[in-house]
Motif scaffolding. Structure first.
Motif, PDB file in Angstrom:
ATOM      1  N   LEU A   1       0.828  -1.202   0.000  1.00 29.34           N
ATOM      2  CA  LEU A   1       0.000   0.000   0.000  1.00 29.34           C
ATOM      3  C   LEU A   1       0.868   1.260   0.000  1.00 29.34           C
ATOM      4  N   GLY A   2       1.983   1.215   0.713  1.00 29.54           N
ATOM      5  CA  GLY A   2       2.904   2.347   0.720  1.00 29.54           C
ATOM      6  C   GLY A   2       3.464   2.635  -0.657  1.00 29.54           C
ATOM      7  N   ILE A   3       3.813   1.581  -1.395  1.00 31.84           N
ATOM      8  CA  ILE A   3       4.332   1.745  -2.755  1.00 31.84           C
ATOM      9  C   ILE A   3       3.273   2.353  -3.664  1.00 31.84           C
ATOM     10  N   LYS A   4       2.042   1.868  -3.546  1.00 28.45           N
ATOM     11  CA  LYS A   4       0.960   2.389  -4.379  1.00 28.45           C
ATOM     12  C   LYS A   4       0.704   3.855  -4.085  1.00 28.45           C
ATOM     13  N   ARG A   5       0.754   4.221  -2.817  1.00 26.74           N
ATOM     14  CA  ARG A   5       0.499   5.614  -2.473  1.00 26.74           C
ATOM     15  C   ARG A   5       1.642   6.521  -2.953  1.00 26.74           C
ATOM     16  N   GLN A   6       2.864   6.048  -2.830  1.00 25.86           N
ATOM     17  CA  GLN A   6       4.004   6.842  -3.319  1.00 25.86           C
ATOM     18  C   GLN A   6       3.915   7.056  -4.820  1.00 25.86           C
ATOM     19  N   THR A   7       3.478   6.035  -5.541  1.00 22.84           N
ATOM     20  CA  THR A   7       3.344   6.148  -6.997  1.00 22.84           C
ATOM     21  C   THR A   7       2.301   7.206  -7.358  1.00 22.84           C
ATOM     22  N   ILE A   8       1.165   7.182  -6.670  1.00 21.74           N
ATOM     23  CA  ILE A   8       0.108   8.159  -6.915  1.00 21.74           C
ATOM     24  C   ILE A   8       0.602   9.566  -6.612  1.00 21.74           C
ATOM     25  N   GLU A   9       1.284   9.726  -5.480  1.00 22.57           N
ATOM     26  CA  GLU A   9       1.769  11.044  -5.068  1.00 22.57           C
ATOM     27  C   GLU A   9       2.806  11.591  -6.050  1.00 22.57           C
ATOM     28  N   SER A  10       3.715  10.746  -6.508  1.00 23.05           N
ATOM     29  CA  SER A  10       4.744  11.208  -7.440  1.00 23.05           C
ATOM     30  C   SER A  10       4.135  11.618  -8.768  1.00 23.05           C
ATOM     31  N   ASN A  11       3.078  10.918  -9.176  1.00 24.79           N
ATOM     32  CA  ASN A  11       2.380  11.278 -10.403  1.00 24.79           C
ATOM     33  C   ASN A  11       1.747  12.662 -10.267  1.00 24.79           C
ATOM     34  N   TYR A  12       1.161  12.923  -9.106  1.00 26.11           N
ATOM     35  CA  TYR A  12       0.545  14.227  -8.864  1.00 26.11           C
ATOM     36  C   TYR A  12       1.585  15.334  -8.810  1.00 26.11           C
ATOM     37  N   LYS A  13       2.721  15.081  -8.162  1.00 23.89           N
ATOM     38  CA  LYS A  13       3.743  16.117  -7.991  1.00 23.89           C
ATOM     39  C   LYS A  13       4.318  16.594  -9.320  1.00 23.89           C
ATOM     40  N   SER A  14       4.274  15.742 -10.349  1.00 16.12           N
ATOM     41  CA  SER A  14       4.798  16.159 -11.650  1.00 16.12           C
ATOM     42  C   SER A  14       3.959  17.289 -12.244  1.00 16.12           C
ATOM     43  N   TYR A  15       2.699  17.417 -11.802  1.00 13.61           N
ATOM     44  CA  TYR A  15       1.856  18.519 -12.256  1.00 13.61           C
ATOM     45  C   TYR A  15       1.886  19.681 -11.272  1.00 13.61           C
ATOM     46  N   LYS A  16       2.069  19.382 -10.008  1.00  9.86           N
ATOM     47  CA  LYS A  16       2.071  20.415  -8.977  1.00  9.86           C
ATOM     48  C   LYS A  16       3.189  21.425  -9.174  1.00  9.86           C
TER      49      LYS A  16
END
Length: 549
Positions: A395-410
């Motif tokens: 679950l930690g890996i999945k959440r990190q993946t989602i967050e990193s995807n978002y940060k590329s737009y942030k």
């Protein structure tokens, strides 16, 4: 009323029934407990009878009861809201029926014995957001009405307490009845300001019971939303409170954010507290602000059941599908004394369940057939902690993946604009963006807007108009019903990036349709529209900024 409908639809979209295929997991090993398949019984409706079950048209109206009557293994389901049909699971035929009221929609029912069948009907909304009192029947096996009146004990309540009490019996959980008492929630789903100053100014009782002998409703003064003070905000579109009967035949309440269970000694109106929390998701942090999106909660506690045959509690926890990228469920198990036994990640189990001996029984109607699934809980010899660690790691890996995807737009300024430009690099300096969410907002609003765009696509395709449709792959697949929308500048956001953007922006407290207008690369309008102002707000603003008359 809209909140009730929305809550039910959201719950239905994430409930994982026994027939649902689970996502493959990379978690090594197995849980200490597993849900094993026993059998499935499938048969068509009795052709000699007329009508369809409630869940024929509406998925979330999966209302049923499972019991033994005179030694007959029986499935009871409402047909056409006109009768309760009693099916013999051995012969697969309807062998008895009890008539229902013809001018009301049935919400739920419970068979106790041949003298007592409780039937709960739709509660109607009156003027000024008021609701009519309870509406139910107590029938017998012959369909004769025994009791249908009551009185409410309102003594001892302060004037600031609202004691109006619509009889809320949910259609996605079995009614809880014991010792002639029917336990029920008041209009809890309408409370969406937990922790605000308004919330503390006027309270309502949360829980009550009706006694079929005294015909009296008694309201609890002791049951309240736990661990809440002004500035501690919680909200959800899920059911806010779930409950079951304990080993002592007392109601046990589970609040959506709390790891504590509340066992209600109704005779003395006292609460006994028990801790039962997940060791995978340790706690559920409150919302950041009063108007934060309810969808920003990391997880919510869902239904709780008690298996009186095997003396085990089943407590469900739903993870945030935006933060984790999927609809994950955790099942927490405890013994009759609320001692933690273990957890199962993504169990092949969900919805409304019954227990019989070693079996867990579920019902559903689809493909023109009645389905009854039998499951059972099996203990393995696997160690618990390595399994929990594996789940937390994945679950930690999945959440990190989602967050990193978002940060590329942030990092590119306005996250929503950056996301859109990543899909349309040559986008104009002036344009209109419409963002629709497949879940989390008003479903009928979204469908209405999709129909408008579908019917007028030849106009919108010539304009600087862009649309994002966000949801899981299964959710956004309904765009196929509006094929013309595919001709527009459309993004199907199956990774739910825009939901994560909305959560982190913390600008809006709903995922209703969002309209963003850009002029000279600057945002001049950015707002959401709920069901009250789609026609009067969103559509006129969209037309005006696209120079449409």
């Amino acid at each position: 009323m809209k909140n009730n409908i929305l809550s039910t639809i959201i719950i239905s979209s994430v409930v994982l029934f026994a027939c649902t295929q689970k996502e493959k997991s990379n978690i090594a090993g197995q849980s200490v407990y597993e849900i094993a398949k026993v059998k499935e019984v499938v048969f068509p409706l009795d052709s000699s009878k007329n009508g369809k079950p409630l869940d024929y048209d509406v998925f979330y109206k999966r209302v049923y009861d499972y019991c033994f009557i005179d030694g007959i293994e029986t499935l009871i389901i409402p047909i056409n809201e006109s009768r309760l049909a009693f099916y013999d699971l051995a012969t697969k035929k309807e062998y008895h029926s009890v008539p229902l009221l013809q001018f009301r929609s049935i919400e739920n029912f419970k068979y106790i014995n041949k003298d007592s069948i409780f039937v709960f009907y739709e509660v109607k909304q009156l003027a000024d957001n008021k609701y009519e009192p309870i509406y139910f029947q107590l029938l017998n096996y012959q369909g004769e009405i025994k009791v249908c009146d009551y009185k409410i004990d309102t003594s001892g309540f302060k004037d600031s307490v609202d004691v109006r009490t619509p009889f809320i019996v949910e259609n996605d959980m079995h009614p809880i009845i014991s010792n002639n008492n029917v336990y029920f929630l008041t209009e809890v789903s309408g409370i969406n300001n937990i922790g605000t100053a308004t919330f503390f100014k006027k309270q309502i009782p949360l829980f009550a019971y009706y006694n079929a002998v005294t015909k009296k409703i008694t309201l609890s003064k002791s049951i309240k939303f736990p661990d809440i003070s002004e500035g501690i905000y919680y909200d959800t579109h899920y059911r806010k409170v779930r409950y079951c009967l304990s080993e002592k035949n007392l109601p046990v309440l589970r609040f959506f954010y709390s790891s504590t269970l509340y066992e209600w000694d109704y005779k003395n109106d006292e609460v006994i507290r028990h801790s039962l929390k997940s060791k995978i998701i340790d706690s559920i942090a409150p919302l950041r602000e009063e108007n934060s999106l309810p969808e920003s909660l990391e997880a919510v506690y869902g239904p709780i059941f008690y298996d009186h045959y095997n003396k085990i509690y089943y407590s469900f926890l739903y993870l945030n599908n935006v933060l984790y990228g999927n609809n994950y469920t955790i099942l927490i198990l405890a013994d009759e004394n609320f001692n933690y036994l273990g957890e199962i990640f993504n169990p092949p189990l969900g919805g409304n369940i019954e227990f019989s001996g070693d079996n867990i029984v579920l019902y559903g109607y689809y493909n023109d057939s009645i389905h009854v699934w039998y499951r059972k809980l099996v203990k393995t010899d696997k160690p618990l902690q390595p399994y929990l660690d594996s789940v937390k790691n994945e679950l930690g890996i999945k959440r990190q993946t989602i967050e990193s995807n978002y940060k590329s737009y942030k990092k590119n300024g306005n996250s929503l604009q950056a996301f859109l430009k990543s899909k349309f690099p040559q986008i104009e300096d002036d344009y209109v963006l419409l963002t629709l969410y497949a879940s989390g907002g008003c479903p009928s609003c979204v469908d209405g807007i999709k129909k408008l765009l579908h019917d007028n696509y030849t106009v919108f395709k010539k304009l600087p108009f862009y649309m994002i449709y966000a949801g899981s792959p299964m959710e956004v697949s309904d765009i196929e019903n509006y094929k013309n929308i595919e001709e527009l500048n459309l993004i199907k956001d199956t990774l739910k990036v825009v939901q994560l953007i909305a959560i982190n922006e913390n600008k809006f407290n709903t995922l209703d349709p969002r309209l963003t207008v850009i002029k000279d690369n600057a945002v001049i309008l950015d707002t959401v529209y709920n069901w009250t102002n789609i026609q009067t707000g969103l559509i006129p603003a969209m037309m005006e900024n696209l120079d449409l008359k």
